[in-house]
Design an enzyme around this catalytic site. Structure first.
Site, PDB file in Angstrom:
ATOM      1  N   ASN A   1       2.346  43.299 -14.415  1.00 60.99           N
ATOM      2  CA  ASN A   1       2.227  41.860 -14.189  1.00 60.99           C
ATOM      3  C   ASN A   1       0.976  41.247 -14.813  1.00 60.99           C
ATOM      4  O   ASN A   1       0.921  40.038 -15.016  1.00 60.99           O
ATOM      5  CB  ASN A   1       2.220  41.584 -12.678  1.00 60.99           C
ATOM      6  CG  ASN A   1       2.011  40.124 -12.363  1.00 60.99           C
ATOM      7  OD1 ASN A   1       2.876  39.292 -12.602  1.00 60.99           O
ATOM      8  ND2 ASN A   1       0.833  39.791 -11.847  1.00 60.99           N
TER       9      ASN A   1
ATOM     10  N   LYS B   1       5.244  37.750 -25.309  1.00 64.76           N
ATOM     11  CA  LYS B   1       6.422  37.917 -24.459  1.00 64.76           C
ATOM     12  C   LYS B   1       7.625  38.415 -25.259  1.00 64.76           C
ATOM     13  O   LYS B   1       8.488  39.133 -24.722  1.00 64.76           O
ATOM     14  CB  LYS B   1       6.743  36.607 -23.743  1.00 64.76           C
ATOM     15  CG  LYS B   1       5.655  36.195 -22.747  1.00 64.76           C
ATOM     16  CD  LYS B   1       5.351  37.302 -21.747  1.00 64.76           C
ATOM     17  CE  LYS B   1       4.260  36.933 -20.772  1.00 64.76           C
ATOM     18  NZ  LYS B   1       3.976  37.997 -19.790  1.00 64.76           N
TER      19      LYS B   1
ATOM     20  N   TYR C   1       1.105  33.376 -26.931  1.00 67.16           N
ATOM     21  CA  TYR C   1       1.734  33.776 -25.679  1.00 67.16           C
ATOM     22  C   TYR C   1       3.214  34.100 -25.923  1.00 67.16           C
ATOM     23  O   TYR C   1       3.720  35.116 -25.426  1.00 67.16           O
ATOM     24  CB  TYR C   1       1.603  32.655 -24.655  1.00 67.16           C
ATOM     25  CG  TYR C   1       2.212  32.952 -23.314  1.00 67.16           C
ATOM     26  CD1 TYR C   1       1.583  33.814 -22.424  1.00 67.16           C
ATOM     27  CD2 TYR C   1       3.406  32.358 -22.923  1.00 67.16           C
ATOM     28  CE1 TYR C   1       2.140  34.084 -21.185  1.00 67.16           C
ATOM     29  CE2 TYR C   1       3.970  32.621 -21.685  1.00 67.16           C
ATOM     30  CZ  TYR C   1       3.330  33.488 -20.819  1.00 67.16           C
ATOM     31  OH  TYR C   1       3.896  33.750 -19.590  1.00 67.16           O
TER      32      TYR C   1
ATOM     33  N   VAL D   1      -6.516  46.953 -17.755  1.00 74.59           N
ATOM     34  CA  VAL D   1      -5.419  47.750 -18.311  1.00 74.59           C
ATOM     35  C   VAL D   1      -5.469  47.802 -19.830  1.00 74.59           C
ATOM     36  O   VAL D   1      -4.716  48.555 -20.449  1.00 74.59           O
ATOM     37  CB  VAL D   1      -4.052  47.208 -17.838  1.00 74.59           C
ATOM     38  CG1 VAL D   1      -3.893  47.388 -16.341  1.00 74.59           C
ATOM     39  CG2 VAL D   1      -3.862  45.744 -18.238  1.00 74.59           C
TER      40      VAL D   1
ATOM     41  N   ASP E   1      -6.398  44.769 -10.422  1.00 75.42           N
ATOM     42  CA  ASP E   1      -6.800  43.485 -10.991  1.00 75.42           C
ATOM     43  C   ASP E   1      -8.154  43.686 -11.642  1.00 75.42           C
ATOM     44  O   ASP E   1      -8.909  44.590 -11.271  1.00 75.42           O
ATOM     45  CB  ASP E   1      -6.882  42.399  -9.924  1.00 75.42           C
ATOM     46  CG  ASP E   1      -6.819  40.987 -10.523  1.00 75.42           C
ATOM     47  OD1 ASP E   1      -5.717  40.407 -10.534  1.00 75.42           O
ATOM     48  OD2 ASP E   1      -7.860  40.490 -10.988  1.00 75.42           O
TER      49      ASP E   1
END
Length: 280
Positions: free
Chosen positions: A90, A158, A154, A64, A37
């Site tokens: 995630n 995705k 967003y 990340v 995280d």
């Protein structure tokens, strides 16, 4: 015996919400877990919780978005636990804004985390998985990929993740490595950020974890290249983009021919004009 006994997995964005639930459930199923995280305090606490409950876990705070860190994250799993059998991408961001009110810096940050972060970790893990001839990657999808109003950035992220998942599954299949994506419904900070969230406070992140653990396990050996929608009591597979019928063939098309086709034969094939505000 747990379904993940002997496996080692990396879970990003695991300090809260869905990631935390995935990490705890995977550890309970027998996996050694490297939890990541951006927030060092929360990810350290999650790793401590897992160890206090008898599991194996280590904390790796970092972003990340940095490909160098993504490699270090995956390499740490291999160094500490001998392999990287699973990766759960995630980590993610979400915000709401109509197109004309979108903030370019905020949009860039979302794409960097959701798309590039997923890609960076996928690249790092795939090298190890191909070399060892096994592994499972689980990406964080969303039904928003169909295009949700006030969430275009967003939605685009995705859509990119769905495309990467399908492509990765094709690349990795001959090497014994699987890639899937889950589209969960859970009451998390990202869900609350939605102006019209699909879930509610009863949709706990813990309800979603069994699907991810399943996909990481050998029970899912025949499942790859799938986009799976999951919420309490409901599980189904989302179809990939496909051609709609009818398919019209002519030797020549002019503007009026095309206009006539859309007014007649193709009219029933057109997607609804209403924006996707509420997503099932």
């Amino acid at each position: 015996m747990g379904v993940l006994d002997g496996k080692a997995v990396v879970i990003t964005g695991a300090g809260r919400g869905l990631g935390r639930a995935y990490a705890r459930h995977a550890a309970e199923a027998g996996a050694a877990v490297v939890v990541n995280d951006i927030d060092a305090d929360v990810v350290t606490e999650v790793a401590r919780e897992i160890r206090d409950n008898g599991g194996r876990a280590s904390a790796s705070p970092g972003s990340v978005v940095d490909p160098g860190y993504a490699r270090e994250l995956v390499d740490r799993c291999v160094t500490e636990y001998g392999a990287v059998d699973g990766l759960v991408n995630n980590a993610g961001l979400r915000h709401q804004a109509p197109l004309w009110a979108e903030d370019p810096d905020q949009a860039r940050a979302l794409i960097e985390v959701n798309v590039l972060g997923t890609l960076n970790c996928g690249i790092a893990a795939a090298g190890h998985m191909v070399a060892q001839g096994s592994g499972s990657i689980v990406n964080a999808g969303s039904l928003a990929l169909v295009g949700q109003s006030t969430a275009a950035t967003y939605s685009a992220s995705k859509g990119a993740i769905a495309s990467m998942t399908f492509a990765w599954a094709g690349d990795l299949a001959e090497h014994g490595v699987r890639a899937n994506a889950v589209c969960p419904v859970a009451w998390t900070r990202l869900a609350v950020a939605d102006t019209k969230p699909t879930g509610n406070p009863d949709d706990l992140p813990e309800h979603m974890a069994p699907l991810v653990t399943y996909l990481l396990s050998d029970l899912a050996a025949g499942v790859t290249g799938q986009l799976l929608r999951f919420r309490r009591g409901t599980l189904y597979v989302l179809g990939q983009t496909a051609v709609k019928h009818p398919i019209l063939d002519r030797d020549h098309w002019d503007v009026h021919d095309i206009a006539d086709a859309f007014a007649t034969d193709l009219a029933a094939a057109l997607e609804p004009r209403a924006p996707h505000r509420g997503l099932i």
